[in-house]
Enzyme design. Structure first.
Site, PDB file in Angstrom:
ATOM      1  N   ASP B  78       0.809  -1.212   0.000  1.00 28.26           N
ATOM      2  CA  ASP B  78       0.000   0.000   0.000  1.00 28.26           C
ATOM      3  C   ASP B  78       0.849   1.272   0.000  1.00 28.26           C
ATOM      4  OD1 ASP B  78      -2.440  -1.430  -0.016  1.00 28.26           O
ATOM      5  OD2 ASP B  78      -2.317  -1.730   2.156  1.00 28.26           O
ATOM      6  N   HIS B 166       3.136 -10.371  12.108  1.00 31.86           N
ATOM      7  CA  HIS B 166       2.593 -11.432  11.256  1.00 31.86           C
ATOM      8  C   HIS B 166       3.677 -11.916  10.293  1.00 31.86           C
ATOM      9  CE1 HIS B 166      -1.033 -13.525   9.810  1.00 31.86           C
ATOM     10  NE2 HIS B 166      -0.306 -13.638   8.711  1.00 31.86           N
ATOM     11  N   HIS B 168       5.602 -12.567   7.290  1.00 36.37           N
ATOM     12  CA  HIS B 168       5.440 -12.078   5.916  1.00 36.37           C
ATOM     13  C   HIS B 168       6.781 -11.647   5.349  1.00 36.37           C
ATOM     14  CE1 HIS B 168       5.724  -8.229   8.044  1.00 36.37           C
ATOM     15  NE2 HIS B 168       5.897  -7.634   6.885  1.00 36.37           N
ATOM     16  N   GLN B 170       8.495  -9.265   1.743  1.00 36.03           N
ATOM     17  CA  GLN B 170       8.197  -8.288   0.707  1.00 36.03           C
ATOM     18  C   GLN B 170       8.866  -8.700  -0.590  1.00 36.03           C
ATOM     19  OE1 GLN B 170       8.061  -4.105   1.621  1.00 36.03           O
ATOM     20  NE2 GLN B 170       8.834  -4.489   3.685  1.00 36.03           N
ATOM     21  N   HIS B 284      18.903 -14.444  -3.950  1.00 37.97           N
ATOM     22  CA  HIS B 284      19.603 -13.887  -5.107  1.00 37.97           C
ATOM     23  C   HIS B 284      19.817 -14.973  -6.155  1.00 37.97           C
ATOM     24  CE1 HIS B 284      21.696 -10.150  -3.117  1.00 37.97           C
ATOM     25  NE2 HIS B 284      20.413  -9.981  -3.310  1.00 37.97           N
ATOM     26  N   HIS B 304      21.194 -18.394  -4.476  1.00 37.15           N
ATOM     27  CA  HIS B 304      21.534 -18.554  -3.054  1.00 37.15           C
ATOM     28  C   HIS B 304      20.689 -17.644  -2.179  1.00 37.15           C
ATOM     29  CE1 HIS B 304      24.146 -15.246  -4.439  1.00 37.15           C
ATOM     30  NE2 HIS B 304      24.066 -14.786  -3.203  1.00 37.15           N
ATOM     31  N   VAL B 322      28.395   0.487  12.743  1.00 40.36           N
ATOM     32  CA  VAL B 322      28.362   1.953  12.815  1.00 40.36           C
ATOM     33  C   VAL B 322      29.697   2.555  12.369  1.00 40.36           C
ATOM     34  CG1 VAL B 322      26.416   2.179  14.403  1.00 40.36           C
ATOM     35  CG2 VAL B 322      28.684   1.668  15.323  1.00 40.36           C
ATOM     36  N   GLU B 325      32.620   0.704  10.696  1.00 43.71           N
ATOM     37  CA  GLU B 325      31.997  -0.105   9.648  1.00 43.71           C
ATOM     38  C   GLU B 325      31.465   0.769   8.512  1.00 43.71           C
ATOM     39  OE1 GLU B 325      31.727  -0.512  12.874  1.00 43.71           O
ATOM     40  OE2 GLU B 325      32.140  -2.615  13.290  1.00 43.71           O
TER      41      GLU B 325
HETATM   42  O1  LIG Z   1       8.501  -1.571   3.947  1.00 46.78           O
HETATM   43  P1  LIG Z   1       8.528  -1.428   5.446  1.00 46.78           P
HETATM   44  O2  LIG Z   1       8.515  -2.742   6.153  1.00 46.78           O
HETATM   45  O3  LIG Z   1       7.510  -0.463   5.938  1.00 46.78           O
HETATM   46  O4  LIG Z   1       9.956  -0.738   5.754  1.00 46.78           O
HETATM   47  C1  LIG Z   1      11.111  -1.419   6.145  1.00 46.78           C
HETATM   48  O5  LIG Z   1      11.700  -2.134   5.062  1.00 46.78           O
HETATM   49  C2  LIG Z   1      12.135  -1.350   3.954  1.00 46.78           C
HETATM   50  C3  LIG Z   1      12.811  -2.261   2.960  1.00 46.78           C
HETATM   51  O6  LIG Z   1      13.932  -2.905   3.492  1.00 46.78           O
HETATM   52  C4  LIG Z   1      13.054  -0.214   4.390  1.00 46.78           C
HETATM   53  O7  LIG Z   1      13.291   0.650   3.304  1.00 46.78           O
HETATM   54  C5  LIG Z   1      12.458   0.587   5.551  1.00 46.78           C
HETATM   55  O8  LIG Z   1      13.415   1.517   6.014  1.00 46.78           O
HETATM   56  C6  LIG Z   1      12.060  -0.360   6.664  1.00 46.78           C
HETATM   57  O9  LIG Z   1      11.463   0.352   7.721  1.00 46.78           O
HETATM   58  O1  LIG Z   2      34.280   0.495  20.094  1.00 47.13           O
HETATM   59  P1  LIG Z   2      32.906   0.507  20.713  1.00 47.13           P
HETATM   60  O2  LIG Z   2      32.376   1.900  20.882  1.00 47.13           O
HETATM   61  O3  LIG Z   2      32.842  -0.312  21.952  1.00 47.13           O
HETATM   62  O4  LIG Z   2      31.973  -0.225  19.649  1.00 47.13           O
HETATM   63  C1  LIG Z   2      31.165   0.393  18.691  1.00 47.13           C
HETATM   64  O5  LIG Z   2      31.926   0.943  17.612  1.00 47.13           O
HETATM   65  C2  LIG Z   2      32.698   0.006  16.864  1.00 47.13           C
HETATM   66  C3  LIG Z   2      33.367   0.739  15.727  1.00 47.13           C
HETATM   67  O6  LIG Z   2      32.442   1.374  14.871  1.00 47.13           O
HETATM   68  C4  LIG Z   2      31.808  -1.134  16.339  1.00 47.13           C
HETATM   69  O7  LIG Z   2      32.643  -2.136  15.769  1.00 47.13           O
HETATM   70  C5  LIG Z   2      30.986  -1.765  17.452  1.00 47.13           C
HETATM   71  O8  LIG Z   2      30.086  -2.694  16.897  1.00 47.13           O
HETATM   72  C6  LIG Z   2      30.208  -0.665  18.181  1.00 47.13           C
HETATM   73  O9  LIG Z   2      29.468  -1.225  19.234  1.00 47.13           O
END
Ligand SMILES: O=P(O)(O)O[C@H]1O[C@H](CO)[C@@H](O)[C@H](O)[C@H]1O
Ligand SMILES: O=P(O)(O)O[C@H]1O[C@H](CO)[C@@H](O)[C@H](O)[C@H]1O
Lengths: 356, 356
Positions: B78, B166, B168, B170, B284, B304, B322, B325
């Site tokens: 939707d 539920h 499901h 996409q 994929h 796969h 984060v 990464e």
């Molecule tokens: O489509 P949904 O479930 O509302 O949304 C979720 O999946 C999507 C596809 O991975 C993402 O773009 C959205 O950020 C996430 O919230």
């Molecule tokens: O080093 P921290 O703050 O404990 O850890 C955080 O930052 C790291 C670097 O981005 C990541 O690898 C960890 O997953 C995150 O929890």
């Protein structure tokens, strides 16, 4: 036969720096949100907490006591992902195209920005932010002597995996060039070979003409939402007045000007949803290390900052980069131009400082 | 001079399918966790909720009422990120290397797996999972007639942005080949040109010999933690007995065998932390669409599945991808071999079904 409006109609955009695409679906901002809501970040942590291992004078888990620092403070990460003296994997993996591994060496440091836990970057004075920039440059100079890549990055907010509210960042230096800078190196190099000019200097010049994605400027810098942004309020910081390839090249005036830009940008971020705005950010510039002299990289690399904030709609609703994004391609709802416009129009004064 | 132990010593590993690297730092599993803890997922949602727009007989936000479906049920999303009749951006962006955009067209569907909200894949019978696979194949056949790429994906759990308990998934079909499959296409093609064999068939044969990363097998399929996994308990599902390039090629026996594998794998996942294990997953295979006949892709593509679960230590502590990464490179703590071993040793019986 309606005509195309980028703020209404879906399209894909190319990221020439990373070589990938983003799907922009602006019509989807109308979607209601029934999903997970984040806990709002704990407001105003205490200025000093004797149990917080990042505060001045407090012992860390390894028993060492932090000095009574007054400005920035850098120490080795107590749980480093990269060590400097780890044995190398055997050579037999080197030519195996399916099971290829290699040595990884490095160093991880933690850097506190300020002695007070409640003073985040937007709440610091410009001089205090300048001290942070000076220290970033010192660390880059020091670690860059030995390491090919020095990644300075800040994870801000519990939602970004940050476990400590004290204003700080991390520095991970490595013997290898990680994926992201490797791709940026490749694409900037190709552009330079094709055009004879650094990609991001050409880019910033055109953005300054267009004006539609600019968020803040100072005399030497610009913060903008890149044309190819994936995170809702993603921002890139670029030099606007001359080609700079590495943070160590910054003049005193450029440092002051960058301090002002960082303060203004993070103030707008906090003002957007009136919260301490979470993000991951970091700096990218030409690689470092002893191989430096062989490198042509200075010619095509442009020093820049990347801000990746997760929030989408409010202080508690983030953008999930999940299923489609992980398996196929990043997708965004609001357009980069809409995001830039919202940020640009926010006041330069921090909401917490308004009544003071 | 200690010798290298991959379960002790940091190293990097290459992902030949995506062309990037992961940093493995096994010594870092000793790090304490003081960061954000997720709320445990709400246990046992009701079987039927008259307010849940995915349940049989319930009206959706657009006013349409779901039929009283007994098995799978597919309907148009939707709030689709991809529409089929959106105007195209003007051509002037096509040759601009810095501001390049393009048309995006497509269709988004939602597919319910089962009429009952509390019956997730591991709790279904093998025949019920087989019905899900049959429906995936039907949808792939239908959408693949027109679209170059059909991405079937499941976001499971609130932590993965899923707003509805539920069961499901996409399906987003697009006129363009998204980044991830584009890279996999490129790398599988290169490998085929160099070796004359499909990369992933060579890979699965060597994994079957080595045995150290296998999680579950059935007569036609294997689930393993890839050598280059980035998420802590990431799993790849591969055909083990013959080369299959697209899901539509599955025989009846292969479908049954895949149903059993999916049931066993998701059971182990739930048993790991005794929770309804969150993940994003998707399939994929060789691209689809009208261009199909020109394609050589069937020769080098191997069909796969990819499971990307976020949890690291418990039902409430996830791995944050984060700062480092996002800016540099994926990093993992426990090794793929350790993850495979933990999953392999878990019982094949679901913890919720034990006392029945
Ligand atoms: O489509 P949904 O479930 O509302 O949304 C979720 O999946 C999507 C596809 O991975 C993402 O773009 C959205 O950020 C996430 O919230
Ligand atoms: O080093 P921290 O703050 O404990 O850890 C955080 O930052 C790291 C670097 O981005 C990541 O690898 C960890 O997953 C995150 O929890």
């Amino acid at each position: 036969d309606h005509s195309f409006d980028p703020n209404e109609h879906q399209h894909v955009r190319y990221n020439p720096l990373c070589g990938d695409w983003v799907l922009v679906s602006p019509h989807r901002t109308k979607r209601p949100w029934a999903g997970q809501v984040e806990r709002p970040s704990q407001q105003d942590p205490p200025r000093y907490d004797p149990a917080n291992p990042l505060c001045p004078g407090v012992p860390r888990p390894n028993g060492k006591i932090n000095p009574d620092y007054q400005s920035t403070y850098v120490f080795p990460n107590d749980f480093p992902a990269l060590l400097d003296d780890s044995p190398s994997p055997p050579d037999d993996g080197k030519d195996d195209s399916l099971f290829q591994w290699g040595a990884a060496r490095g160093e991880c440091r933690v850097m506190c920005f300020h002695p007070h836990t409640d003073i985040t970057l937007p709440l610091m004075t410009q001089a205090e932010v300048r001290a942070v920039i000076d220290r970033w440059i010192e660390e880059l100079e020091d670690l860059g002597k030995k390491h090919l890549w020095v990644q300075i990055f800040e994870n801000k907010g519990a939602i970004m995996g940050c476990s400590n509210p004290h204003p700080h960042c991390q520095i991970w230096a490595s013997s290898f060039l990680p994926n992201e800078p490797r791709m940026k190196d490749h694409n900037q190099r190709q552009y330079y070979l094709n055009h004879g000019t650094p990609m991001l200097m050409d880019y910033v010049a055109r953005e300054m003409e267009k004006q539609e994605r600019i968020v803040v400027t100072t005399d030497c810098w610009v913060a903008l939402v890149p044309f190819w942004a994936t995170w809702p309020f993603e921002v890139m910081v670029l030099p606007s007045h001359r080609h700079i390839s590495r943070m160590t090249q910054l003049s005193s005036q450029e440092r002051d000007s960058l301090a002002l830009l960082v303060k203004k940008l993070t103030t707008k971020y906090d003002n957007l949803f009136e919260c301490s705005f979470p993000y991951s950010m970091g700096w990218h510039g030409a690689p470092t290390g002893p191989r430096l002299k062989d490198f042509e990289a200075d010619k095509y690399w442009v020093f820049h900052g990347c801000y990746y904030p997760p929030l989408l709609r409010s202080a508690t609703v983030k953008k999930f980069m999940v299923g489609y994004e992980m398996l196929a391609q990043a997708q965004r709802d609001l357009t980069p131009e809409q995001a830039a416009c919202r940020l640009r129009e926010l006041p330069d004064e921090h909401y917490k400082l308004k009544n003071k």
